[in-house]
Design an enzyme around this catalytic site. Structure first.
Site, PDB file in Angstrom:
ATOM      1  N   HIS A  50       5.383   8.842  11.639  1.00 34.11           N
ATOM      2  CA  HIS A  50       5.554   8.329  10.284  1.00 34.11           C
ATOM      3  C   HIS A  50       6.296   6.980  10.303  1.00 34.11           C
ATOM      4  CE1 HIS A  50       6.605   8.084   6.056  1.00 34.11           C
ATOM      5  NE2 HIS A  50       7.891   8.192   6.333  1.00 34.11           N
ATOM      6  N   HIS A  74      13.916   3.816   8.715  1.00 35.53           N
ATOM      7  CA  HIS A  74      14.151   4.106   7.297  1.00 35.53           C
ATOM      8  C   HIS A  74      14.524   5.556   6.988  1.00 35.53           C
ATOM      9  CE1 HIS A  74       9.970   5.598   7.080  1.00 35.53           C
ATOM     10  NE2 HIS A  74      10.335   6.213   5.976  1.00 35.53           N
ATOM     11  N   GLU A  78      18.773   9.704   6.485  1.00 32.19           N
ATOM     12  CA  GLU A  78      18.463  10.864   5.670  1.00 32.19           C
ATOM     13  C   GLU A  78      18.254  12.112   6.536  1.00 32.19           C
ATOM     14  OE1 GLU A  78      18.098  10.742   2.367  1.00 32.19           O
ATOM     15  OE2 GLU A  78      17.266  12.735   2.020  1.00 32.19           O
ATOM     16  N   ASP A  79      17.505  11.964   7.609  1.00 34.55           N
ATOM     17  CA  ASP A  79      16.999  13.139   8.324  1.00 34.55           C
ATOM     18  C   ASP A  79      17.564  13.371   9.724  1.00 34.55           C
ATOM     19  OD1 ASP A  79      15.357  13.627   6.169  1.00 34.55           O
ATOM     20  OD2 ASP A  79      13.716  12.432   6.971  1.00 34.55           O
ATOM     21  N   ASP A 141       6.186   3.219   3.096  1.00 28.31           N
ATOM     22  CA  ASP A 141       6.519   4.638   3.244  1.00 28.31           C
ATOM     23  C   ASP A 141       5.586   5.473   2.357  1.00 28.31           C
ATOM     24  OD1 ASP A 141       8.329   6.880   3.916  1.00 28.31           O
ATOM     25  OD2 ASP A 141       8.967   6.742   1.822  1.00 28.31           O
ATOM     26  N   ASP A 261     -20.126  -5.471 -12.410  1.00 30.53           N
ATOM     27  CA  ASP A 261     -19.572  -6.325 -11.361  1.00 30.53           C
ATOM     28  C   ASP A 261     -18.885  -5.534 -10.255  1.00 30.53           C
ATOM     29  OD1 ASP A 261     -17.550  -5.445 -12.884  1.00 30.53           O
ATOM     30  OD2 ASP A 261     -16.560  -7.381 -13.114  1.00 30.53           O
TER      31      ASP A 261
HETATM   32 MN    MN Z   1       9.718   8.119   4.984  1.00 35.50          MN
END
Ligand code: MN
Length: 483
Positions: A50, A74, A78-79, A141, A261
């Site tokens: 990811h 990123h 958090e994880d 993300d 179109d």
């Molecule tokens: Mn993420």
């Protein structure tokens, strides 16, 4: 695009930023891979894939080095056990700030409750105003999350798809990232209305097959016409995104077969004057459909988009939409705001116009901040994000882009706050109109002011833009007329 490994990421980055030291990129890659370790996603894939995917999109959009590093990192705050302090020590302040910004946005979930949703948008926009790269990472993300949505529970799929349609796709559009916007919308569309999506996809691919030879012949005819001049150019075919075709079917209440179109060509050249020169050749060679020509070069859209649009009749009587633009406009059209982070020949030269271009965004966010009720906030946001714009002229010939449905009062506040405050009437094309009149493109609007006149409370009932609404509200609040 499949996620790139370390060497490939570095190589692709160096291809557009040859003189930048990439040591930190390799370091961020290894650090994130180690931190996420054996974590897996709902798809069963390694979690780190990811992070790689997010970084791959950012490289594809040609973002700068801190943004790509932050993309890799990123989800680590958090994880994983990684703390902000560790990150700052390893990667410095800029990258850490970006990651913290993205982490803060992590918990904003779409809600059907106005107040919650308004608050989410507020946070999102505030983050944008501080550093737009945070939103660009968040969009990368979201793109990967949408690509792997099928592995989640049906309820979560619906919620995330809905949020993407309501929040992220319009934001991508506002940032001028059209390619991404189309991709996000099509992915959301597929999950929200699977039957309609499958149906339309089948029809479009059948149409493509059927029209392929027509389109090829048309391209050849254009090529032949343009070859007579020595203006540099290249011609690209173009298909509309499924969601935008679907939107048009809904708006015009027409079946797919009558949407004209859905196919077209783009002609890309080197300079603005050559866009007009090529347009001249195209119009000499093919009959233009009257009323179809729009000049977004002299009057760019609010999100920086520029091109000439025209629809002409091809050799077989078919209607084809043609867009003409320069290479630079093409980049902006594909990547939007992101295109402005491009590294200038080796140097990390800052785009001086970027700040200026982002000013409207900051201003707009400020006006939105001023709105008290969540409903009002959401309504203004929605109107201002609307794709449809009208271009209205001042008597001196200056053009003001406004959202469709804007009134002379919106126009007055767009010109100057004091003109808005002291507005007592308006003339459009030399005729008096009511203040709730809906302006059309090409209207010449003259505001009649009277010194000492004041804003009225009922103006709030019909103004459309966040700017006008926030200015009126501000005034009325100061005078104690509204809470
Ligand atoms: Mn993420």
């Amino acid at each position: 695009m499949s996620p790139l490994g370390k060497e490939a990421l570095v190589a692709q980055f160096s291809a557009y930023a040859a003189h930048v030291d990439t040591a930190i990129l390799g370091k961020a890659y290894d650090f994130s891979a180690k931190a996420h370790g054996a974590q897996a996603r709902a798809s069963g894939e390694q979690y780190f894939v990811h992070c790689q995917s997010v970084a791959t999109s950012l490289v594809e959009w040609k973002m700068d080095l801190p943004t790509i590093c932050a993309g890799l990192l990123h989800d680590t705050l958090e994880d994983t056990p990684v703390t902000e302090a560790i990150m700052r020590a390893e990667f410095g302040d800029e990258i850490t700030r970006l990651v913290v910004g993205v982490t803060k946005l992590e918990h904003l979930e779409y809600s059907s409750r106005d107040d919650v949703q308004a608050e989410n948008w507020r946070k999102m926009l505030l983050a944008t105003a501080q550093d737009i790269r945070v939103i660009v990472i968040k969009l990368a993300d979201r793109l990967h999350n949408m690509q792997t949505l099928g592995y989640l529970s049906p309820e979560r799929q619906q919620r995330i798809a809905h949020e993407t349609m309501a929040l992220y796709a319009p934001l991508a559009h506002r940032l001028g990232m059209f390619q991404l916007k189309g991709e996000l919308e099509d992915l959301a569309f597929k999950h929200l209305w699977p039957k309609e999506y499958a149906d339309l996809e089948a029809k479009v691919s059948a149409l493509l097959a059927a029209r392929e030879s027509t389109l090829r012949k048309f391209k050849e005819a254009v090529e032949k016409a343009l070859a007579k001049s020595d203006i540099p150019h290249r011609i690209l075919s173009r298909t509309k995104s499924l969601n935008s075709i679907y939107g048009k079917m809904q708006r015009q209440d027409k079946p797919f077969e009558e949407i004209q179109d859905s196919l077209g060509v783009r002609i890309i050249t080197d300079s603005i004057s050559n866009c007009y020169a090529l347009l001249g050749i195209v119009h000499t060679e093919f009959k233009p459909v009257s009323g179809s020509f729009t000049d977004y070069i002299s009057i760019p859209k609010m999100n920086l988009y520029q091109s000439l649009h025209t629809t002409v009749m091809g050799p077989g009587g078919e209607l084809v939409e043609i867009q003409l633009r320069t290479e630079e406009m093409h980049r902006t059209a594909e990547y939007g705001i992101a295109a402005h982070w491009r590294y200038k020949t080796g140097e990390h030269a800052k785009d001086l116009h970027l700040e200026e271009k982002l000013n409207w965004l900051r201003q707009w966010i400020e006006w939105l901040q001023d709105l008290k009720s969540p409903r009002e906030f959401l309504d203004s946001l929605k109107t201002d994000l609307e794709l449809n714009q009208v271009f209205v002229f001042t008597p001196a010939g200056e053009v003001k882009p406004l959202p469709a449905g804007a009134t002379p009062l919106d126009f007055a506040f767009a010109v100057h706050t004091d003109i808005g405050y002291s507005c007592v009437g308006a003339q459009v094309n030399n005729k008096m109109v009511r203040l709730d009149y809906q302006l059309k493109s090409g209207d010449i609007c003259k505001i009649i002011t009277k010194r000492g006149s004041m804003p009225k409370k009922d103006w709030l009932m019909f103004v459309k833009t966040a700017r006008a609404r926030s200015k009126i509200r501000h005034y009325l609040r100061e005078k104690g007329i509204v809470a």
